[in-house]
Design a protein around this motif. Sequence first.
Motif, PDB file in Angstrom:
ATOM      1  N   CYS A 146      -3.153   2.210  -4.571  1.00 55.44           N
ATOM      2  CA  CYS A 146      -4.559   2.305  -4.170  1.00 55.44           C
ATOM      3  C   CYS A 146      -4.891   3.755  -3.804  1.00 55.44           C
ATOM      4  O   CYS A 146      -4.238   4.358  -2.955  1.00 55.44           O
ATOM      5  N   CYS A 149      -6.251   4.831  -0.075  1.00 58.87           N
ATOM      6  CA  CYS A 149      -5.353   4.944   1.086  1.00 58.87           C
ATOM      7  C   CYS A 149      -4.031   5.586   0.700  1.00 58.87           C
ATOM      8  O   CYS A 149      -3.069   5.564   1.477  1.00 58.87           O
ATOM      9  N   CYS A 202      -6.903  -0.709   4.976  1.00 60.27           N
ATOM     10  CA  CYS A 202      -7.764  -0.186   3.916  1.00 60.27           C
ATOM     11  C   CYS A 202      -8.512  -1.361   3.289  1.00 60.27           C
ATOM     12  O   CYS A 202      -7.915  -2.389   2.977  1.00 60.27           O
ATOM     13  N   THR A 204     -10.213  -1.474   0.427  1.00 67.73           N
ATOM     14  CA  THR A 204     -10.100  -1.558  -1.033  1.00 67.73           C
ATOM     15  C   THR A 204      -8.934  -2.449  -1.467  1.00 67.73           C
ATOM     16  O   THR A 204      -9.042  -3.233  -2.395  1.00 67.73           O
ATOM     17  N   CYS A 205      -7.812  -2.317  -0.789  1.00 69.80           N
ATOM     18  CA  CYS A 205      -6.618  -3.051  -1.206  1.00 69.80           C
ATOM     19  C   CYS A 205      -6.196  -4.098  -0.179  1.00 69.80           C
ATOM     20  O   CYS A 205      -5.096  -4.652  -0.279  1.00 69.80           O
TER      21      CYS A 205
HETATM   22 ZN   LIG Z   1      -5.917   0.932  -0.099  1.00 70.45          ZN
END
Ligand SMILES: [Zn+2]
Length: 374
Positions: A146, A149, A202, A204-205
């Motif tokens: 990702c 991060c 994070c 996003t992930c």
């Molecule tokens: Zn991430």
Amino acid sequence: MSEKRDYYEILDVSRDASEKDLKKSFRSLARKYHPDKNDSPDADEKFKEIQEAYAVLSDPEKRRNYDRFGHNSPGGSPFGPGGFQGFDINLEDILGGDFFSSFFGGGRRRSAQNQGNDILVRHEIPLKSILIGGKVEIDIDLPISCDDCNGTGAKDGVTSSCSDCNGSGQVRVRQQIGPFVQDSLRSCQTCQGSGRTYAVKCKTCSGSGSITGAQTIRFEIPKGAQTGTRLRMRNKGQPAPFGRGVSGDLFIELIIEEHSWFERNGMDLIMSLPLGYSDLALGTTITLPHIDDKDLTIKIPPRTNSGDTITIQSRGVPSSRGVGRGDVVILCKLHMPKKFNKATKKSLESLRNELSGEGETLDRIIDDAEDRRR
Ligand SMILES: [Zn+2]
Ligand SMILES: [Zn+2]
């Protein structure tokens, strides 16, 4: 109680053995008799004996004493009134980390925390492609680190040192194995061996450090590959946990698609060819498209029997070693039409005697049996 064995004898060293010799011998004997590795009932006892001998001889003062007085040292047992109780040395240091890693979940324990998992992808290829080889390009979903991060799983990549293991990712565990105390290293549970922790995930992930994305993978099909052949692509697997370390490997396992008429037998391609009676009897030439893009010409000689094989050399699968090619083996079979029209039936009837062969049925049976046994 049986006579106590000589320490030098136990360690299988001479009386003037150096410290290095002692350690070397102890190491190999301890590996051999460690109760976790050796199932024999006296392994425990042997292991204890080895440790005691080494504990005495590796200590210069205890060794001097032992050399002078043997087991009957005037001060009593060098280990106090209770005798030898166990060993408080770090066996991992002496035996080496690899020795212990094989106990605790596989030989890759040390590197496992720095390397992501391997990924296996199966990919079907046509039979043709193992003849000519060739490049393949496929798009597959693979986990990738990702970016938001840096693979750490922490919001903006902000992490701090894990306080439970002081950032080392490992904690020392003291273990009792039989009468012995043994120190070993275990992966820290708090930070899962990464040495880092974080307060905010994070987004996003979701804190995993990797996301799944389509990736284009290019590879070359090796000539002569077979179903199950695996191609390894280093570091294209699962990214290392927490962005620390290297990604695992990606394995592409090749599956060869079934061909419409060929079967593979090692380097040979085998097919069966159903032919009418006249073609078998009078001979003919058949031309077929072949997977090497050059037509395959099959010459059927006159009076071919159903069950005869014809071999066409060097038109099979290429050797994976790069030299030579297998054969195409053709099994000739009599093809019987589903029905005959009246005229054909009549012609056949008139030929019945002509075509039934020489001699009596029983003679033919015996001849055929003899042929088979030859
Ligand atoms: Zn991430
Ligand atoms: Zn930790």
